[in-house]
Design an enzyme around this catalytic site. Structure first.
Site, PDB file in Angstrom:
ATOM      1  N   GLU A  59       0.944  -1.281   0.031  1.00 46.24           N
ATOM      2  CA  GLU A  59       0.117  -0.173   0.017  1.00 46.24           C
ATOM      3  C   GLU A  59       0.926   1.197  -0.041  1.00 46.24           C
ATOM      4  O   GLU A  59       1.009   2.004   1.025  1.00 46.24           O
ATOM      5  CB  GLU A  59      -1.076  -0.001   1.320  1.00 46.24           C
ATOM      6  CG  GLU A  59      -1.919   1.361   1.359  1.00 46.24           C
ATOM      7  CD  GLU A  59      -2.844   1.312   2.312  1.00 46.24           C
ATOM      8  OE1 GLU A  59      -3.606   2.095   2.163  1.00 46.24           O
ATOM      9  OE2 GLU A  59      -2.681   0.554   3.222  1.00 46.24           O
ATOM     10  N   LYS A  73      -2.793  -1.987  -2.952  1.00 48.59           N
ATOM     11  CA  LYS A  73      -3.727  -1.172  -2.362  1.00 48.59           C
ATOM     12  C   LYS A  73      -3.436   0.168  -2.833  1.00 48.59           C
ATOM     13  O   LYS A  73      -2.375   0.788  -2.096  1.00 48.59           O
ATOM     14  CB  LYS A  73      -3.865  -1.225  -0.850  1.00 48.59           C
ATOM     15  CG  LYS A  73      -5.201  -0.482  -0.344  1.00 48.59           C
ATOM     16  CD  LYS A  73      -5.536  -0.971   1.131  1.00 48.59           C
ATOM     17  CE  LYS A  73      -6.802   0.067   1.682  1.00 48.59           C
ATOM     18  NZ  LYS A  73      -7.092  -0.508   3.040  1.00 48.59           N
TER      19      LYS A  73
END
Length: 295
Positions: free
Chosen positions: A176, A213
């Site tokens: 992420e 993400k």
């Protein structure tokens, strides 16, 4: 790796619920849920309250595998139980939802326009415990604050280095590298980020699998090519500070991109609601996020 879970995560419709607020963000999450800081006096009481909140979400009838693929947990939640089962076991065995674990320990100070992750102390012990608790994958977050090529390369390099360690334990990492949605050069930062990610993916072994993400991109469908990359199981989106309505609207324009929302999922939920009110509010949130995720 659980092949049934892997196939579900790669191919089925739905989204990932992010229930992973940790030490620093827990008081804020509780406050949004209607529990003020004077309701607890130490970390133990605070984490007990947040586990009650998460248990209420997870055990709600609308929180099920028909629309939710996975859920990301905080370490403290992984070690607690719901109805006499460890949380990850409850998620999978009762709900059919794939359990992930947040493994990062917060952010360093900003440098070169980015905030790298702090070194993850005790990562090997944590990954060993995650395997014992039947966790499928992990998640770790760093933040891009400017279109700074050097900084973005550092962020991607760090994410992949930890990602390879996580893969070595048979877990699937969610990488992420969030791009701050408020920065003026967000589009340029996203272009630099994708270029760096693609370069690092080329160096992976064919069997290495990752999930990304990412912030919902400025240019619709900007990550479409990333979704089709050999090593990429899924690309999921964080809400990043958008309201649920705006996050859903932006997400729906990005075909194949699915949600992994935290604050936007729990928006409107309150400790003082009746079970019926709570379940209705959560159902509406889940339904709307699911619809935006299947475009």
């Amino acid at each position: 790796m659980n092949q049934v879970q892997f196939d579900r995560m790669e191919h089925e419709k739905g989204f990932i619920a992010a229930l992973d607020q940790s030490g620093g963000s827990t008081p804020k999450a509780l406050k949004a849920y209607g529990i003020s800081q004077d309701a607890f006096h130490n970390d133990d009481e605070m984490f007990a309250l947040v586990h009650e909140m998460r248990t209420r979400i997870i055990t709600s009838p609308s929180f099920n595998s028909s629309k939710i693929l996975g859920a990301i947990l905080f370490e403290n939640t992984m070690d607690r139980k719901i109805d006499d089962r460890f949380t990850a076991d409850y998620l999978w065995e009762v709900k059919g939802i794939i359990p992930f674990l947040k493994v990062d320990q917060g952010l360093q100070e900003e440098k070169n326009g980015v905030q790298l992750m702090k070194p993850i102390v005790g990562i090997d012990d944590l990954l060993t415990r995650a395997k014992e608790r039947h966790i499928f994958g992990t998640k770790m977050r760093s933040v891009i604050k400017a279109a700074n090529k050097e900084g973005i390369e550092e962020i991607v390099k760090q994410q992949f280095e930890y990602g390879l360690k996580i893969i070595s334990y048979g877990l699937v990492p969610i990488l992420e590298p969030e791009v701050d949605i408020h920065i003026p050069d967000k589009q340029e930062a996203e272009a630099m980020l994708k270029e760096s990610i693609m370069k690092h993916l080329e160096a992976l072994d064919p069997k290495d699998k990752v999930i990304f993400k990412l912030s919902i991109p400025t240019v619709d469908n900007f990550y479409e090519d990333l979704m089709h990359e050999l090593h990429v199981v899924r690309v999921v989106a964080l809400s990043g500070g958008y309201s649920r309505e705006e996050a859903n609207e932006r997400l729906a324009r990005n075909h194949g991109l699915i949600a992994s929302f935290s604050r936007a999922l729990s928006e409107g939920l309150n400790a003082n609601q009746s079970n019926q009110e709570f379940d209705n509010m959560l159902k509406n949130a889940i339904d709307s996020i699911y619809q935006a995720s299947i475009t």
